[in-house]
Design an enzyme around this catalytic site. Structure first.
Site, short mmCIF file in Angstrom:
data_model
loop_
_atom_site.label_atom_id
_atom_site.label_comp_id
_atom_site.label_asym_id
_atom_site.label_seq_id
_atom_site.Cartn_x
_atom_site.Cartn_y
_atom_site.Cartn_z
N GLY A 101 -5.65 -5.52 6.17
CA GLY A 101 -6.72 -4.53 6.28
C GLY A 101 -7.88 -4.88 7.19
N THR A 136 0.92 -1.13 0.00
CA THR A 136 0.00 0.00 0.00
C THR A 136 0.96 1.17 0.00
OG1 THR A 136 -1.71 -1.09 1.32
CG2 THR A 136 -1.60 1.27 1.49
N THR A 148 -0.79 0.61 6.68
CA THR A 148 -0.57 -0.46 5.71
C THR A 148 -0.51 -1.77 6.47
OG1 THR A 148 0.94 -1.42 4.10
CG2 THR A 148 1.94 -0.05 5.80
N GLY A 149 -1.26 -2.74 6.01
CA GLY A 149 -1.23 -4.01 6.72
C GLY A 149 -2.40 -4.87 6.34
N ARG A 187 -13.77 -7.12 -2.51
CA ARG A 187 -13.26 -6.93 -1.15
C ARG A 187 -12.68 -5.52 -0.99
NH1 ARG A 187 -7.73 -5.85 0.94
NH2 ARG A 187 -7.72 -6.58 3.08
N VAL A 188 -13.05 -4.85 0.05
CA VAL A 188 -12.49 -3.54 0.36
C VAL A 188 -11.71 -3.65 1.66
CG1 VAL A 188 -13.03 -1.13 0.91
CG2 VAL A 188 -14.35 -2.34 -0.85
N GLY A 189 -10.46 -3.19 1.63
CA GLY A 189 -9.62 -3.21 2.83
C GLY A 189 -9.70 -1.90 3.59
N ASP A 190 -8.69 -1.64 4.40
CA ASP A 190 -8.77 -0.47 5.27
C ASP A 190 -8.38 0.84 4.57
OD1 ASP A 190 -6.10 -1.63 5.25
OD2 ASP A 190 -5.57 -0.08 6.69
#
Lengths: 329, 329
Positions: free
Chosen positions: A250, A197, A247-248, A225-228
């Site tokens: 999510g 990210t 970043t990680g 899929r939606v991450g953070d």
């Protein structure tokens, strides 16, 4: 004597203004966290990554020195990292399980409390510019999928074929993970150890903080899929005292509302933003949430904690001190 | 005497257990906030809304009394409110600018810190069930659009044609707003004064809090717009001490990370959840963010603040006190 005084006062006054004018500025970037190890990162690739991080840092910092806004600085730096094939955002984004790309990005103006975010786009060359347009040119904060693409149609933004984002390295990562998936679930998750990210947080001469994040998400992620990263409060947040980009992994960052948790903890407990960020990143590790954050406070103090072997990161703090690093100390 | 003691002790012991067993349970629901005025709400419609709120409250509360989990209670209550045409969620959802429906929902398990959210679905009869499936049957937290629909394909969930969600009343609202839009921007925004969404927060006998929210978003919204409801931290959040579901002008609620802000403020400042919720809702009003929240703490104390003329709401607090209300006091 009277004449001298007349001269002296304006000069002291000017000197005072000059000291007041030298407001702190700072910029911090990340290019993802995860299992980044000296043994697997070639000298050539490491040099290329450092070069691109440095270029994005130098350009964004120059903008701040020239009196530009923190919003413009983070936008410029993120755009450059998106254009680099070495990071999982824009060109070089990972492939999803369907073999395509879905890009997410968010930006937040800490001074005005405005924000813009997009998720699941595949034809906008620089997703961060679309997120910024949502913030500045729509009444909304978040647009996703085909609706976000339709909004982009009305803007003057560079559009690309989805294949523009392809790179050989990411394709190999997808194929490797899909082979692992066929051979059993445990192995399928093992290789997902780099959470690429890109992110930026800046403080400008007006004392305004801004944060921005852009990502291709996780290799082999489920379609939709939606991450953070595009979730305001989770992967991206800024207010008048604190700016964070994460970043990680999510899902863990969403559940813990990481970016807002850091800023709220600092605000309400009197901890420094740095201390709050370090605590939250440590707590994430305890629940299995691998990754890191970059954060800035309104004095330009930088923190870059991570709980993985490495995190691509670069910063110029309020004293002008430059850091470009990959591994843990 | 000895015999009497032998009898007495177990009886006291049983009484003690009974008192310990009577752990507080509570359930609070909302059905949207906004310009709801006695002069425009017909007696028939008010009665129908109260009836559906009461039915959802009674069913969810019975589940808690029977020893069910807070997750099951909020899921049941939200499902019933989604099935009612009187609320902007599920059947009766508003139309977007393209004349279709895009449904969003989220659920969070405060004890385990798990969450699930979906946005932009149009064929799942009860979006809250899909959000819960994301939480329980996928490694992800958020799925959107076609990807969320594809995930639903693999589940045993009731599917419907998008036209199932249509109601005459919502169609008239869309037409009215689109006519206003043609006649000028200011008028176009004036009618958007009811922010329908349904939400539930529950505390079960194990002391676990859960929160859930479901919505059709805003009438005439841009295709792809996501509001606060499915954003963990903004419209929906729960941890071990605090659960919140919000309803209002979603963009403001996202920027202020409302649900997490309330829980963080209570946790770090020692304010009650109720006081923190009231403060945050007042602060939202000051920046133009109309709406309200429902919140519960781990003792089952209920708060339902709103900054609009009315909010459809219903609660049973830890003392068993029932409230069903629409207007401000």
């Amino acid at each position: 004597m009277k004449q001298v005084m007349k001269l002296a006062i304006p000069m002291l006054w000017l000197a005072g203004i000059s000291a007041v004018d030298a407001k702190p500025i700072a910029l911090v970037l990340h290019g993802g966290a995860g299992v980044i190890e000296r043994s697997t990162l070639s000298t050539e690739k490491e040099a290329a990554i450092r070069k691109d991080l440095e270029a994005a840092l130098t350009a964004g910092y120059q903008k701040l020195k020239d009196g530009g806004t923190s919003l413009d600085a983070v936008t410029l730096s993120i755009t450059m990292l998106e254009d680099s094939p070495h990071f999982n955002a824009g060109k070089g984004a990972v492939f999803n399980a369907a073999g395509s790309h879905e890009l997410d990005a968010a930006i937040m103006d800490g001074f005005k409390g405005r924000a813009g975010a997009i998720a699941g786009v595949s034809t906008v060359r620089n997703p961060i510019l679309l997120a910024r347009a949502v913030m500045e040119q729509s009444p909304h904060v978040m647009l996703v999928g085909a609706g976000a693409e339709a909004f982009a149609d009305g803007l003057d933004l560079k559009r690309v074929e989805p294949s523009y984002f392809d790179t050989q390295e990411r394709l190999q990562q997808l194929e490797k993970m899909q082979r692992a998936e066929e051979s059993g679930a445990a192995a399928a998750y093992a290789p997902v150890r780099y959470f690429g990210t890109v992110g930026a947080v800046a403080l400008d001469q007006n004392g305004s903080l801004a944060a921005a994040t852009s990502t291709g998400g996780m290799t082999n992620k489920r379609f939709g899929r939606v991450g953070d990263s595009p979730i305001i409060g989770a992967g991206t947040f800024a207010d008048r005292r604190c700016g964070v980009s994460a970043t990680g992994h999510g899902e863990f960052f969403i559940r813990s509302v990481v970016a807002h948790e850091i800023c709220a903890r600092a605000r309400y407990t009197g901890r420094s933003v740095g201390k709050a960020a370090q605590e939250v990143v440590r707590e994430l590790k305890a629940i299995g949430g691998e990754g890191g954050v970059i954060a800035l406070d309104a004095k330009g103090r930088v923190t870059m904690p991570f709980n993985t072997p490495g995190m691509y990161r670069a910063a110029v703090d309020s004293n002008g001190k430059i850091t470009i690093a990959i591994f843990g100390s």
